[in-house]
Design an enzyme around this catalytic site. Structure first.
Site, mmCIF file in Angstrom:
data_model
loop_
_atom_site.group_PDB
_atom_site.id
_atom_site.type_symbol
_atom_site.label_atom_id
_atom_site.label_comp_id
_atom_site.label_asym_id
_atom_site.label_seq_id
_atom_site.Cartn_x
_atom_site.Cartn_y
_atom_site.Cartn_z
ATOM 1 N N TYR B 101 1.113 -1.168 0.068
ATOM 2 C CA TYR B 101 0.140 0.022 -0.205
ATOM 3 C C TYR B 101 1.033 1.330 -0.003
ATOM 4 C CZ TYR B 101 -3.076 3.676 1.496
ATOM 5 O OH TYR B 101 -3.573 4.980 1.499
ATOM 6 N N GLU B 189 -3.480 7.615 -4.055
ATOM 7 C CA GLU B 189 -3.341 6.345 -3.294
ATOM 8 C C GLU B 189 -3.048 5.320 -4.285
ATOM 9 O OE1 GLU B 189 -6.047 4.613 -0.014
ATOM 10 O OE2 GLU B 189 -6.833 3.860 -1.803
#
Lengths: 287, 378
Positions: B101, B189
């Site tokens: 992530y 993101e």
């Protein structure tokens, strides 16, 4: 006594020749606020508000000539960051920014710079400050307030008016009303203002108006439990707001399970703060 | 304003972040053609602006073009959390060894950008942060200094990324920060950022949320708004500078100020009603704005009563009352209206409205109770 502004505060209005600027500066003068300077680039040498306020081209010249110690900003959002930088650079210790819609990345730089300069900021996206019968720095309608001992700190504008009005109707005056604004990155926060009210001899009770988004209310609850001796009554707006939706204010959004009104209420109640279910209950809870 | 995955990944690719080949399709036949171009095997991904589409069955791996067409047809017929799927992204399939992530967002408390990373990618980062906070690394960025190389190394070391990937990771992190900053994003993101079978780093998914307040600086990005993804009334409200959010209840609300608007919804619910919307009509409340707001509120067929809650601070209540009456002339309706006007010239304002047979109220509690009763009798 009061906090942040009083009858000796010398206000410089940035954007004084604009429609909003002129209107509100005129209202402030009528309230008795010392509006000592206006600032609009390119209009230096003119006079604003029917000849009552001299206009300067730069903050520096306005401060040098008038000794202004508080800047009030009404410029459009795209110029707001520059206005705040300029006021801080001119050495103004207290900057109040009414402007709504300032980009967050601008605000992150502004806060960083103002902190370095030691300037206090109120806002942006806020109604400003009101110390009843002494100084109105912003757009809070003066006639609804009365001098007294209740300090108010709030993230929302009209909700602040609602509470001031309800208090005044119940015979409770206010020491200072502080609208800290609804943006995610802003100047003074609940904790900063609560600490000032705790120190202020005129203030004996405090009303705190929060809303969904972020966790400033939870931090305030912790601060109240650890540091405050004066009673605090709170109200949190947005119990019925759906997650993931921005409710008008840039900062009013429940994201990733955080920022919920119910969590804020719980944290405040744990800090033995009385939480009103709607604004009109506040005077009763303060009594 | 949220961008779709395909839009976000385009912005990433423009700044040098490696992504997989792929294209957007709005029909199953288009999806099939794209799969053929990609060599048959492909991933079909629903493009909707809500999370959790994978769990909802909105992401499927097709072994060939035929299956790509079938899956695309299935996904295009889906509703995910109430939103119809109108587009699918057809991407090359990748062999995934590791899921990372990597995200950049605004830390409102720290008042600066923060880089967030974890080796536990591919799931929602909030969940990882809750269950195993030690797996999430945060690095705050000074908005003047921007993201420095050493900070990227702090992140890579923090998540335990093998050294062989540091160079590629550093380039991707720098490009992601650039995307975040250039677009005035509140979130940029990559989840997951994968290490594939060939040991390369690739952005498999992408998400960008833009700061609505900064869209004036980015007309090109503002055009990327997907109007299909929001209630038509919200689009209409934006045109008039009104802040409107549709809810599921029966009592329409028109309020000046965002905080007061939320408090009005809350008090309706407190007295047993359900708010149909959030609406901040703003300061001034000219009759044009009030009329537009009333049209928008009444376009919701669930609305059985409307509550006006106006605190006339600077604006005068009699002016607001005239605005409301003018709006009612333009928007005839049988829906009962409850009005609470407080502030400058409130008595005159209330008189004008009472003559027009509107239900008036003095306190917020009174107004909410009257609106709840009016909606129940309707």
């Amino acid at each position: 006594m009061s906090i942040l502004v009083n009858k000796d505060t010398r206000v410089m209005v940035q954007g004084i020749t604009g429609r909003e600027g002129t209107f509100h500066a005129t209202q402030m003068l009528a309230y008795g606020t010392k509006v000592v300077a206006g600032m609009t680039p390119g209009k230096g040498g003119e006079w604003a508000c029917e000849g009552k306020v001299p206009v300067f081209d730069t903050c520096k010249s306005a401060v040098d000539s008038t000794g202004a110690n508080c800047a009030l900003i009404y410029v459009p959002a795209r110029f707001a960051a520059d206005a705040m930088f300029e006021a801080a650079d001119a050495g103004v210790p207290l900057i109040v920014c009414i402007t709504e819609g300032v980009p967050v990345q601008d605000m992150m730089r502004v806060r960083n710079y103002l902190d370095q300069k030691g300037a206090k900021l109120i806002g942006p996206n806020c109604p400003g400050l009101l110390t009843p019968d002494e100084a109105k720095v912003g757009i809070i309608p003066g006639y609804i307030a009365r001098p007294g001992s209740v300090g108010i700190v709030a993230r929302s504008g009209t909700l602040t008016y609602e509470v001031i009005y309800a208090l005044t109707q119940s015979g409770m005056g206010q020491s200072t009303c502080v609208g800290i604004g609804g943006d995610p990155v802003k100047g003074l926060n609940f904790i900063d203002v609560l600490a000032m009210f705790e120190e202020d001899p005129q203030t004996d009770r405090i009303v705190m108006i929060g809303e969904i988004g972020g966790n400033d209310e939870e931090k305030a609850a912790e601060f109240i439990a650890d540091h405050l001796t004066k009673p605090v009554v709170a109200f949190i707006a947005g119990q019925t707001a759906p997650p993931g939706k921005r409710m008008g204010h840039a900062g009013a959004i429940v994201e990733g399970g955080s920022g919920l009104a119910s969590d804020k209420v719980k944290a405040l109640e744990q800090a033995r703060v009385k939480v009103a279910q709607y604004p009109e209950q506040i005077p009763g809870l303060l009594a | 304003m949220k961008l779709h995955e395909y839009q976000s990944k385009q912005l990433f690719a423009q700044r040098g972040i490696p992504i997989l080949k792929g294209k957007v399709a709005s029909t199953a036949a288009e999806a099939r053609d794209i799969a053929v171009e990609l060599g048959g095997r492909a991933v079909i991904k629903a493009q909707v602006l809500v999370g959790g589409r994978g769990k909802a069955g909105g992401v499927k791996v097709a072994k060939d073009a035929q299956q790509a067409e079938e899956y695309a047809a299935q996904i295009l017929a889906m509703n995910i959390k109430g939103l119809p799927v109108r587009k699918v992204l057809v991407d090359q399939a990748a062999e995934i060894k590791t899921e990372i992530y990597l995200g950049i967002t605004n830390d409102r408390a720290a008042k600066c950008p923060v880089v967030i990373a974890s080796m536990a990618g591919g799931v929602e980062i909030e969940q990882v942060a809750k269950e195993s906070p030690e797996k999430v690394i945060r690095e705050h960025v000074n908005p003047f200094l921007r993201l420095r190389d050493y900070q990227v190394r702090n992140v890579a070391a923090g998540i335990g990324l093998p050294h062989e990937h540091w160079k590629a990771f550093g380039e991707i992190a720098a490009a992601l920060y650039q995307t975040y900053w250039d677009t005035d994003a509140t979130l940029a993101e990559i989840n997951p950022l994968v290490i594939n079978g060939a040991n390369q780093l690739l952005a498999l998914d992408g998400k960008i949320v833009l700061d609505d307040n900064a869209l004036f600086e980015h007309p090109d990005l503002a055009e990327m708004r997907d109007l299909d993804e929001e209630a038509a009334a919200e689009t209409e409200a934006r045109k008039y500078g009104l802040s409107y959010v549709k809810l599921d209840g029966e009592i329409g609300c028109m309020v000046n100020g965002a905080g007061l608007a939320m408090a009005t919804m809350d008090i309706i619910s407190h007295f047993g009603g359900t708010p149909a919307n959030f609406l901040d009509v703003g300061g001034g409340a000219s009759s044009e704005k009030v009329a537009a707001a009333l049209r928008i509120i009444l376009s919701d067929k669930n609305v059985k009563a409307v509550l006006f809650n106006i605190f006339g601070g600077i604006t005068r209540c009699d002016e607001v009352a005239r605005g409301i009456l003018k709006a009612l002339d333009e928007v005839p309706t049988g829906v009962p209206m409850v009005v609470r006007l407080v502030g400058t010239n409130e008595a005159e304002g209330r008189k004008l409205l009472a003559e027009a047979k509107m239900i008036t109220a003095t306190s917020l509690a009174d107004a909410a109770q009257k609106a709840v009763a009016a909606a129940k009798n309707k």
